[in-house]
Design a protein around this motif. Sequence first.
Motif, PDB file in Angstrom:
ATOM      1  N   SER A 251       0.812  -1.220   0.000  1.00  0.00           N
ATOM      2  CA  SER A 251       0.000   0.000   0.000  1.00  0.00           C
ATOM      3  C   SER A 251       0.843   1.267   0.000  1.00  0.00           C
ATOM      4  CB  SER A 251      -0.945  -0.016   1.211  1.00  0.00           C
ATOM      5  OG  SER A 251      -1.958  -0.999   0.994  1.00  0.00           O
ATOM      6  N   LEU A 252       2.119   1.132   0.432  1.00  0.00           N
ATOM      7  CA  LEU A 252       3.025   2.285   0.380  1.00  0.00           C
ATOM      8  C   LEU A 252       3.351   2.607  -1.075  1.00  0.00           C
ATOM      9  CD1 LEU A 252       4.847   4.265   1.992  1.00  0.00           C
ATOM     10  CD2 LEU A 252       6.608   2.480   2.003  1.00  0.00           C
TER      11      LEU A 252
ATOM     12  N   ALA B 293      -4.489   1.254   0.418  1.00  0.00           N
ATOM     13  CA  ALA B 293      -5.046   1.115   1.764  1.00  0.00           C
ATOM     14  C   ALA B 293      -6.390   1.833   1.836  1.00  0.00           C
ATOM     15  CB  ALA B 293      -4.082   1.721   2.792  1.00  0.00           C
ATOM     16  N   VAL B 294      -7.184   1.461   2.854  1.00  0.00           N
ATOM     17  CA  VAL B 294      -8.424   2.188   3.142  1.00  0.00           C
ATOM     18  C   VAL B 294      -8.344   2.633   4.596  1.00  0.00           C
ATOM     19  CG1 VAL B 294      -9.812   0.990   1.406  1.00  0.00           C
ATOM     20  CG2 VAL B 294      -9.717   0.089   3.757  1.00  0.00           C
TER      21      VAL B 294
ATOM     22  N   TYR C 217      -2.524  -3.309   2.450  1.00  0.00           N
ATOM     23  CA  TYR C 217      -1.826  -4.498   1.965  1.00  0.00           C
ATOM     24  C   TYR C 217      -0.386  -4.393   2.443  1.00  0.00           C
ATOM     25  CZ  TYR C 217      -5.681  -6.018  -1.014  1.00  0.00           C
ATOM     26  OH  TYR C 217      -6.886  -6.477  -1.468  1.00  0.00           O
ATOM     27  N   GLY C 218       0.070  -5.396   3.132  1.00  0.00           N
ATOM     28  CA  GLY C 218       1.387  -5.359   3.766  1.00  0.00           C
ATOM     29  C   GLY C 218       2.489  -5.876   2.864  1.00  0.00           C
ATOM     30  N   TYR C 219       3.487  -6.475   3.505  1.00  0.00           N
ATOM     31  CA  TYR C 219       4.707  -6.867   2.808  1.00  0.00           C
ATOM     32  C   TYR C 219       4.701  -8.335   2.411  1.00  0.00           C
ATOM     33  CZ  TYR C 219       9.680  -8.080   2.388  1.00  0.00           C
ATOM     34  OH  TYR C 219      10.888  -8.558   1.959  1.00  0.00           O
TER      35      TYR C 219
ATOM     36  N   PRO D  49      -0.467  -9.766   2.613  1.00  0.00           N
ATOM     37  CA  PRO D  49      -1.436  -9.832   3.712  1.00  0.00           C
ATOM     38  C   PRO D  49      -2.217  -8.536   3.795  1.00  0.00           C
ATOM     39  CG  PRO D  49       0.726  -9.304   4.569  1.00  0.00           C
ATOM     40  CD  PRO D  49       0.904  -9.542   3.086  1.00  0.00           C
ATOM     41  N   THR D  50      -3.411  -8.600   4.365  1.00  0.00           N
ATOM     42  CA  THR D  50      -4.127  -7.375   4.735  1.00  0.00           C
ATOM     43  C   THR D  50      -3.836  -7.138   6.209  1.00  0.00           C
ATOM     44  OG1 THR D  50      -5.906  -7.352   3.099  1.00  0.00           O
ATOM     45  CG2 THR D  50      -6.421  -6.434   5.246  1.00  0.00           C
TER      46      THR D  50
END
Length: 306
Positions: free
Chosen positions: A28-29, A34-35, A102-104, A115-116
């Motif tokens: 998301s970065l 992201a939300v 959303y992560g790494y 992952p979320t």
Amino acid sequence: EEMDVDTIWMDGEFTDWADAQVHVLTHSLHYGTAVFEGVRCYDTEQGPAIFRWEEHLDRLYQSAAALDHEIEHTREELTEATLELIRRQDLRSCYIRPLVYYGYDSLGVSPEECPTDTMIACWPWGAYLGEEALEEGVDVMVSSWRKHHSSMIPTNVKATGAYINSMLAGEEARGNGYIEAIVLNKEGDVAEGPGENVFMVNDGEIYTPGLAESILDGITRQTVIDIATDLGYEVHEEAKIARGQLYTADELFFTGTAAEVTPIRTVDDKEIGAGTRGPVTEEIQQRFFDVVERRTDDYDDWFSYV
Ligand SMILES: Cc1[nH+]cc(COP(=O)(O)O)c(CN[C@@H](CCC(=O)O)C(=O)O)c1O
């Protein structure tokens, strides 16, 4: 008193502020996927109370679903985490920022391997557009940036990537000496502010653009519609407001969790009404603050007491 914050909730763990970090390859970065939510907890006579938490939680899960996030925490878990986060930091009032991202794992536009992850932070946040703005109103300009049409990025979804539009419009306004922007949509009609909804008062009736104008379905917008209706006003909540109507309006004001109810006193250097907070705006603003600070028992089901 000075309220300092030192804790952030990350996927079930209360984490020291300084340790609340993510990997630089977090999806998301890179892609704005992201939300998030913006929620206020108010210091009331019955103690700290979160305003319309259920509606904000509804919107968080709806925004997440729209971007295929599967939040692995239940509403009850997020609610308890938020209440505990406020209690742990002895906050009487604060701004609450849940973020689902959303992560790494791997990069590429598709988030399917990522992952979320979910975090919740809160901090003291005063009047969004300045304390004096609530009484005196703000000077705004109509941005040269149009709001992206909801068929391009769903504007009813509170997605982080959408805020490129908000940042460009708002920074253009501030770079030109104004406090905030008003953003028109693809058709050139009024959509909203970069972080607010817009209301117009004309001949004692109240107008605000509807979702078809590519706006966020604001919870403060809905609150003001309910309050104004209960005060006996005729409210047109699917209004098409042409740019020129901004200049001839009797009154204009912003609404938002951060902005609360902020009068607009000039648009593109033209005075709106008497060039200060209008009487209808003042009545609605006063009622809003009476409600959120619980100087009335009305709308009590809008509050989650900490
Ligand atoms: C684009 C937009 N439109 C309308 C609103 C008003 O919606 P509501 O808060 O549900 O009444 C907000 C909230 N903007 C949030 C984020 C501000 C920020 O700077 O970040 C807020 O007010 O918390 C928006 O971001």
